[in-house]
Design an enzyme around this catalytic site. Structure first.
Site, PDB file in Angstrom:
ATOM      1  N   LYS A 134     -32.819  -9.528  14.383  1.00  0.00           N
ATOM      2  CA  LYS A 134     -32.315 -10.906  14.407  1.00  0.00           C
ATOM      3  C   LYS A 134     -33.441 -11.784  14.934  1.00  0.00           C
ATOM      4  O   LYS A 134     -34.318 -11.297  15.662  1.00  0.00           O
ATOM      5  CB  LYS A 134     -31.101 -10.988  15.364  1.00  0.00           C
ATOM      6  N   GLY A 142      -8.582 -20.778  10.147  1.00  0.00           N
ATOM      7  CA  GLY A 142      -9.911 -21.263   9.746  1.00  0.00           C
ATOM      8  C   GLY A 142     -10.052 -21.248   8.238  1.00  0.00           C
ATOM      9  O   GLY A 142      -9.983 -20.188   7.611  1.00  0.00           O
ATOM     10  N   GLY A 163     -12.724 -22.443   6.382  1.00  0.00           N
ATOM     11  CA  GLY A 163     -14.099 -22.834   6.088  1.00  0.00           C
ATOM     12  C   GLY A 163     -14.610 -22.082   4.875  1.00  0.00           C
ATOM     13  O   GLY A 163     -13.856 -21.734   3.966  1.00  0.00           O
ATOM     14  N   HIS A 164     -15.916 -21.811   4.879  1.00  0.00           N
ATOM     15  CA  HIS A 164     -16.539 -21.148   3.722  1.00  0.00           C
ATOM     16  C   HIS A 164     -15.863 -19.823   3.402  1.00  0.00           C
ATOM     17  O   HIS A 164     -15.625 -19.501   2.246  1.00  0.00           O
ATOM     18  CB  HIS A 164     -18.027 -20.910   4.002  1.00  0.00           C
ATOM     19  N   VAL A 165     -15.573 -19.040   4.419  1.00  0.00           N
ATOM     20  CA  VAL A 165     -14.970 -17.728   4.175  1.00  0.00           C
ATOM     21  C   VAL A 165     -13.448 -17.852   4.026  1.00  0.00           C
ATOM     22  O   VAL A 165     -12.853 -17.323   3.081  1.00  0.00           O
ATOM     23  CB  VAL A 165     -15.296 -16.745   5.326  1.00  0.00           C
TER      24      VAL A 165
HETATM   25  P1  NAD Z   1     -17.147 -22.356   8.678  1.00  0.00           P
HETATM   26  O1  NAD Z   1     -17.811 -23.120   9.746  1.00  0.00           O
HETATM   27  O2  NAD Z   1     -17.418 -22.706   7.254  1.00  0.00           O
HETATM   28  O3  NAD Z   1     -15.555 -22.421   8.867  1.00  0.00           O
HETATM   29  C1  NAD Z   1     -14.902 -22.291  10.082  1.00  0.00           C
HETATM   30  C2  NAD Z   1     -13.604 -23.104   9.967  1.00  0.00           C
HETATM   31  O4  NAD Z   1     -12.815 -22.826  11.128  1.00  0.00           O
HETATM   32  C3  NAD Z   1     -13.838 -24.601   9.922  1.00  0.00           C
HETATM   33  O5  NAD Z   1     -13.120 -25.152   8.824  1.00  0.00           O
HETATM   34  C4  NAD Z   1     -13.272 -25.094  11.273  1.00  0.00           C
HETATM   35  O6  NAD Z   1     -12.700 -26.389  11.201  1.00  0.00           O
HETATM   36  C5  NAD Z   1     -12.227 -24.037  11.549  1.00  0.00           C
HETATM   37  N1  NAD Z   1     -11.828 -23.900  12.961  1.00  0.00           N
HETATM   38  C6  NAD Z   1     -12.608 -23.970  14.064  1.00  0.00           C
HETATM   39  N2  NAD Z   1     -11.861 -23.783  15.170  1.00  0.00           N
HETATM   40  C7  NAD Z   1     -10.591 -23.594  14.759  1.00  0.00           C
HETATM   41  C8  NAD Z   1      -9.372 -23.347  15.420  1.00  0.00           C
HETATM   42  N3  NAD Z   1      -9.301 -23.270  16.754  1.00  0.00           N
HETATM   43  N4  NAD Z   1      -8.247 -23.197  14.685  1.00  0.00           N
HETATM   44  C9  NAD Z   1      -8.290 -23.288  13.339  1.00  0.00           C
HETATM   45  N5  NAD Z   1      -9.423 -23.527  12.641  1.00  0.00           N
HETATM   46  C10 NAD Z   1     -10.551 -23.679  13.350  1.00  0.00           C
HETATM   47  O7  NAD Z   1     -17.496 -20.825   8.964  1.00  0.00           O
HETATM   48  P2  NAD Z   1     -17.451 -19.610   7.937  1.00  0.00           P
HETATM   49  O8  NAD Z   1     -18.791 -19.423   7.323  1.00  0.00           O
HETATM   50  O9  NAD Z   1     -16.255 -19.725   7.074  1.00  0.00           O
HETATM   51  O10 NAD Z   1     -17.272 -18.377   8.952  1.00  0.00           O
HETATM   52  C11 NAD Z   1     -16.024 -18.151   9.600  1.00  0.00           C
HETATM   53  C12 NAD Z   1     -16.176 -17.023  10.612  1.00  0.00           C
HETATM   54  O11 NAD Z   1     -16.636 -15.831   9.953  1.00  0.00           O
HETATM   55  C13 NAD Z   1     -17.202 -17.292  11.717  1.00  0.00           C
HETATM   56  O12 NAD Z   1     -16.769 -16.672  12.905  1.00  0.00           O
HETATM   57  C14 NAD Z   1     -18.435 -16.602  11.205  1.00  0.00           C
HETATM   58  O13 NAD Z   1     -19.303 -16.225  12.272  1.00  0.00           O
HETATM   59  C15 NAD Z   1     -17.843 -15.383  10.544  1.00  0.00           C
HETATM   60  N6  NAD Z   1     -18.691 -14.803   9.510  1.00  0.00           N
HETATM   61  C16 NAD Z   1     -19.054 -15.533   8.439  1.00  0.00           C
HETATM   62  C17 NAD Z   1     -19.848 -14.960   7.451  1.00  0.00           C
HETATM   63  C18 NAD Z   1     -20.253 -15.747   6.233  1.00  0.00           C
HETATM   64  O14 NAD Z   1     -20.712 -15.151   5.251  1.00  0.00           O
HETATM   65  N7  NAD Z   1     -20.089 -17.064   6.217  1.00  0.00           N
HETATM   66  C19 NAD Z   1     -20.276 -13.633   7.570  1.00  0.00           C
HETATM   67  C20 NAD Z   1     -19.869 -12.883   8.691  1.00  0.00           C
HETATM   68  C21 NAD Z   1     -19.075 -13.489   9.655  1.00  0.00           C
END
Ligand code: NAD
Length: 355
Positions: free
Chosen positions: A80, A178, A180-182
């Site tokens: 990392k 949540g 978001g992207h995932v």
């Molecule tokens: P993101 O920032 O696109 O989405 C996160 C979402 O969670 C946002 O829409 C935000 O408004 C919402 N959120 C924050 N606090 C909240 C709460 N208390 N209650 C409800 N919603 C809330 O992030 P992402 O890329 O979708 O990733 C989500 C999680 O998965 C993170 O923990 C990230 O570390 C983990 N992750 C992501 C990936 C990836 O490929 N993007 C890979 C491994 C792990």
């Protein structure tokens, strides 16, 4: 500042402190373990309050990548990097080119990708100075989120089969925290598979979109972890499984993408005692790194093959089923079972390499 005696040091192979006065770069690259192959892991940019904080973060994250890659069956080790700085104000092409130069100096022992605060164009700038990058758009795998969501979807299917005896997800209630992207992509996959969704996000627009697109029910951010559902899928922040939330959970499966879901390691046992099946976070959310590894492996000459990458991501379901069975057989928490199986894989690979 202690390094070798740092509580997070574990058995790191190499740490590189990167300083480039001209661009203002201050970064640390950590290589935890390369017994399975070159270390692979994202670069994070964050306004750390101190160098100690940055060091602790990079050590913890690179160790985590060793476990993640080992259980994902990848020919990679864990590494990392962190850049100390504010991603909103401190970015410059010179800074990322300088970091690319440091990555290149490691001769391929570390392969860099994006992480929090770092975007695909930043990695592309690093690529001007090093071949050892993954996750760049041109001919590459790009945004890892769809692959992560696909892996979580297969993980949920495996967990529902194990705990609920469900042959598919029709009618299974999944509470997604949540969007978001995932989380949003996961909702799409779950909806297409016939699951019923209950969703929550701090962003009201996203909640509205999920309601319209998937007919999802909604819950407030405070209530989502304890709604009536078979599966709770944390896809927002870490540490949502804690002393307060675990006793209130109604779901019998916890399976989501968020990193570091357990506030403390022992909480894996709190879940076990409550009869809740926990899909260890770093196993179920490995889709992104599996996808990126396909790009890194293909190198510059071979094209990235999305179909092959996604087929491997789907294998997360089988990996989790094996972890669930091993945990039951040993009478241990699934979080511990995952760690033990990962350690077996990377220590065995190390022994083979040394022989
Ligand atoms: P993101 O920032 O696109 O989405 C996160 C979402 O969670 C946002 O829409 C935000 O408004 C919402 N959120 C924050 N606090 C909240 C709460 N208390 N209650 C409800 N919603 C809330 O992030 P992402 O890329 O979708 O990733 C989500 C999680 O998965 C993170 O923990 C990230 O570390 C983990 N992750 C992501 C990936 C990836 O490929 N993007 C890979 C491994 C792990």
């Amino acid at each position: 500042m202690s390094v070798f005696t740092h509580p997070e040091f574990d058995a790191h192979e190499e740490l590189v402190f990167c300083r480039d006065a001209a661009s203002g770069l201050s970064a640390i690259i950590a290589i935890h373990n390369t017994s399975r192959g070159p270390s692979l892991g994202g670069c994070r940019m964050w306004p750390y309050a101190s160098e100690e904080e940055a060091l602790g973060d990079v050590l913890r994250l690179s160790r985590g990548m060793t476990y993640k890659s080992a259980l994902a069956g990848l020919p990679y080790g864990g590494g990392k990097s962190v850049v100390i700085g504010d991603p909103r104000t401190d970015k410059s092409p010179a800074l990322f080119e300088a970091l690319g130069g440091f990555v290149e100096s490691l001769g391929g022992r570390y392969v860099v990708a994006e992480d929090v605060g770092i975007s695909v164009p930043d990695v592309e700038t690093m690529a001007k100075r090093t071949a050892h990058v993954a996750g760049v758009t041109a001919g590459g795998s790009g945004d890892p989120s769809p692959a992560t969501a696909y892996g979580v979807f297969h993980g949920i299917k495996a967990a529902a089969a194990h705990r609920l005896g469900a042959s598919d997800l029709t009618g299974i209630r999944v509470a997604v925290q949540g969007l978001g992207h995932v989380g949003f992509e996961l909702c799409r996959l779950l909806h297409d598979a016939g699951a019923q969704l209950i969703v929550s996000d701090l962003n009201a627009e996203q909640v509205m979109r999920a309601k319209e697109r998937f007919g999802a029910a909604t819950a407030s951010p405070d209530a989502i972890a304890s709604v009536e559902a078979e599966v709770y899928a944390p896809c927002a922040l870490g540490a949502t499984l804690n002393d307060r939330s675990i006793p209130a959970l109604k779901a019998s499966v916890v399976a989501g993408s968020a990193n570091n879901q357990l506030a403390r390691r022992e909480q894996g046992y709190m879940l076990k005692e409550r009869g809740i099946l926990y899909a260890p976070d770093y196993v179920i959310n490995a889709g992104g790194v599996i996808n990126i590894s396909h790009e890194a492996r293909s190198g510059q000459s071979e094209p990235y093959d999305r179909e092959a990458a996604f087929a491997q991501v789907a294998g997360i379901g089988k990996t989790l089923s094996d972890i669930f069975a091993f945990a039951e057989q040993q009478g241990i928490a699934t979080s511990d079972a995952a760690d033990r199986l990962a350690e077996e894989r990377f220590t065995a690979a190390g022994a083979k390499k040394a022989a």
